[in-house]
Design a protein around this motif. Structure first.
Motif, PDB file in Angstrom:
ATOM      1  N   SER A  42       0.839  -1.202   0.000  1.00  0.00           N
ATOM      2  CA  SER A  42       0.000   0.000   0.000  1.00  0.00           C
ATOM      3  C   SER A  42       0.874   1.253   0.000  1.00  0.00           C
ATOM      4  CB  SER A  42      -0.902   0.022   1.247  1.00  0.00           C
ATOM      5  OG  SER A  42      -0.145   0.430   2.386  1.00  0.00           O
ATOM      6  N   PRO A  43       0.284   2.408  -0.363  1.00  0.00           N
ATOM      7  CA  PRO A  43       1.042   3.662  -0.300  1.00  0.00           C
ATOM      8  C   PRO A  43       1.457   4.020   1.130  1.00  0.00           C
ATOM      9  CG  PRO A  43      -0.996   3.946  -1.563  1.00  0.00           C
ATOM     10  CD  PRO A  43      -1.074   2.613  -0.901  1.00  0.00           C
ATOM     11  N   LEU A  44       0.730   3.517   2.122  1.00  0.00           N
ATOM     12  CA  LEU A  44       1.077   3.816   3.522  1.00  0.00           C
ATOM     13  C   LEU A  44       2.479   3.329   3.854  1.00  0.00           C
ATOM     14  CD1 LEU A  44      -2.294   2.808   5.247  1.00  0.00           C
ATOM     15  CD2 LEU A  44      -1.426   5.131   4.881  1.00  0.00           C
ATOM     16  N   ALA A  45       2.834   2.154   3.344  1.00  0.00           N
ATOM     17  CA  ALA A  45       4.169   1.607   3.603  1.00  0.00           C
ATOM     18  C   ALA A  45       5.240   2.472   2.966  1.00  0.00           C
ATOM     19  CB  ALA A  45       4.264   0.172   3.075  1.00  0.00           C
ATOM     20  N   VAL A  46       4.954   2.980   1.774  1.00  0.00           N
ATOM     21  CA  VAL A  46       5.913   3.842   1.075  1.00  0.00           C
ATOM     22  C   VAL A  46       6.161   5.099   1.902  1.00  0.00           C
ATOM     23  CG1 VAL A  46       6.396   5.113  -1.056  1.00  0.00           C
ATOM     24  CG2 VAL A  46       5.139   2.951  -1.158  1.00  0.00           C
ATOM     25  N   ARG A  47       5.072   5.707   2.382  1.00  0.00           N
ATOM     26  CA  ARG A  47       5.220   6.949   3.161  1.00  0.00           C
ATOM     27  C   ARG A  47       5.897   6.690   4.505  1.00  0.00           C
ATOM     28  NH1 ARG A  47       0.463   8.918   0.343  1.00  0.00           N
ATOM     29  NH2 ARG A  47       1.220  10.765  -0.772  1.00  0.00           N
ATOM     30  N   GLN A  48       5.587   5.566   5.144  1.00  0.00           N
ATOM     31  CA  GLN A  48       6.179   5.306   6.459  1.00  0.00           C
ATOM     32  C   GLN A  48       7.702   5.211   6.373  1.00  0.00           C
ATOM     33  OE1 GLN A  48       4.680   2.389   9.613  1.00  0.00           O
ATOM     34  NE2 GLN A  48       6.495   1.311   8.914  1.00  0.00           N
ATOM     35  N   SER A  49       8.208   4.410   5.429  1.00  0.00           N
ATOM     36  CA  SER A  49       9.656   4.259   5.341  1.00  0.00           C
ATOM     37  C   SER A  49      10.307   5.553   4.850  1.00  0.00           C
ATOM     38  CB  SER A  49      10.048   3.060   4.472  1.00  0.00           C
ATOM     39  OG  SER A  49       9.375   3.041   3.243  1.00  0.00           O
ATOM     40  N   ALA A  50       9.627   6.278   3.956  1.00  0.00           N
ATOM     41  CA  ALA A  50      10.180   7.545   3.460  1.00  0.00           C
ATOM     42  C   ALA A  50      10.279   8.578   4.579  1.00  0.00           C
ATOM     43  CB  ALA A  50       9.319   8.078   2.320  1.00  0.00           C
TER      44      ALA A  50
END
Length: 404
Positions: free
Chosen positions: A16-24
């Motif tokens: 999901s995009p949430l995972a992308v934002r969390q690690s970023a």
């Protein structure tokens, strides 16, 4: 790597995009704390936003901006090649037109990893020469139009599982005008993605009914009706195409694609889903043309690729602590490239928010997909051209034709 200690809920999050934002976000925090290869220069933020706004106003004075997607590359050189395809499919119903366009754009996006600094493509009908993403876009358009991706007599303008699996290096090199003096980075990697796409389509008949990439239209229609969210579309892309990526992290037997081992973020995995989100953005135009409604597009992220990331370095928003690292080549799984990509996603969110405010737009009206198309991608290219004659990115990437 195969991590078995993950639940289905964890898998839903990672895809999901949430995972992308969390690690970023974590990588941005680490950078501000001095714990990555980069420094962040907050005093340059406003000038980068202004630079992007200038580029948007120059490119799209009316602010009527399409989503950042592959379709723009089919229209480079002031030639709308999409109309050539539409003339060939004029008799088809709305859903079949969408299937054909997905057949084209899914295969084209998979051929879109960085071309290198030398390769170019000469369009036979116009004599115009294009390189990098535009060249790859135009070359892939003609690869499709000439029937190389179909094995059905009388139906050249489609892609089929069988033809994709049978595609050869020779066919791809000829279609892309590759030679000793016109080398294209990662030909074998690109070919393997298309062949793997063919295998996946043949295996995943629920996601690709009809044995074509465009069968995804039917999967979406059957599952969601005519209203789809951005994250739902991304998940369909990830579920459908996850298995095509070579040698990546697996969780509970699922290939995660553009997710990399990076111990400094929660769970030890940094997510980007760059090509998959680029694909997702590229599916929206044909789906909307077919009567689908796309909502929550703003929940997708910016794309962690070298134009957006290059903008940050070339305009001084971030810099390498060790300048010598700019002279070395770096693999996509290196900490330095993972950190650069994480900073790209986190800072695109911040740049996008300020651009929206300056243009008096809401995130729903002017999602990142429009900020990328109007501004940051082109601003990154403009900044690169101003500093380097060949417009190459500020960092050297060892590309295998499957990442960016």
């Amino acid at each position: 790597m195969n991590n078995m200690n993950y639940s289905e809920k964890d898998l839903d999050f990672l895809l999901s995009p949430l995972a992308v934002r969390q690690s970023a976000e974590k990588i941005f925090e680490l950078t501000k704390a001095g714990q990555t290869h980069f420094q962040y220069h907050a005093d340059q933020f406003d000038s980068v936003v202004e630079y992007v706004v200038e580029v948007i106003r120059a490119n799209y004075p009316s602010l009527n901006i399409p989503f950042h997607s592959r379709w723009g590359h089919f229209r480079v050189g002031e030639i709308d090649r999409v109309k050539i395809l539409e003339a060939k499919t004029a008799e088809f119903d709305a859903l079949e037109k969408a299937r054909v366009k997905l057949d084209l754009v899914i295969t084209s996006v998979l051929l879109d990893a960085g071309a290198g600094n030398v390769w170019s493509y000469k369009e036979q009908s116009t004599g115009k020469v294009f390189n990098r993403s535009e060249g790859l876009g135009v070359a892939s358009f003609y690869l499709f139009m000439q029937g190389h991706l179909s094995d059905v007599a009388g139906r050249p303008h489609q892609a089929t599982a069988t033809a994709l699996q049978k595609l050869s290096v020779k066919q791809l090199e000829e279609a892309f005008q590759v030679s000793a003096t016109n080398p294209l980075v990662g030909v074998e990697g690109r070919l393997s993605l298309l062949q793997n796409l063919g295998k996946t389509i043949a295996q995943k008949k629920d996601l690709f009914p009809g044995g074509r990439p465009g069968g995804l239209v039917d999967y979406l229609h059957n599952r969601y009706g005519k209203k789809i969210t951005g994250p739902q579309l991304l998940r369909a892309v990830l579920d459908g195409l996850g298995e095509i990526w070579p040698g990546r992290v697996r969780v509970a037997g699922v290939n995660l694609g553009d997710i990399w081992n990076y111990s400094k973020v929660p769970g030890g995995l940094a997510a980007f889903h760059k090509l998959s989100q680029w694909m997702t953005y590229s599916l929206m135009e044909p789906l909307m043309d077919a009567g689908f409604e796309l909502v929550d597009v703003e929940k997708l992220t910016g794309l962690a690729e070298y134009r957006n990331g290059g903008l940050l370095i070339d305009r001084g928003l971030i810099s390498l602590k060790d300048k010598n690292l700019a002279e070395q080549s770096h693999r996509p799984d290196s900490e330095l490239i993972i950190e650069w990509r994480g900073l790209t996603v986190s800072l695109l969110d911040r740049i996008g928010e300020q651009v929206q405010k300056k243009l008096n737009k809401t995130p729903a009206d002017f999602p990142l997909a429009k900020v990328l198309e109007g501004g940051t991608w082109w601003a990154g290219r403009k900044a690169a051209k101003a500093l380097r004659a060949d417009s190459s990115p500020p960092l050297k990437i060892e590309s295998d034709g499957t990442v960016f």
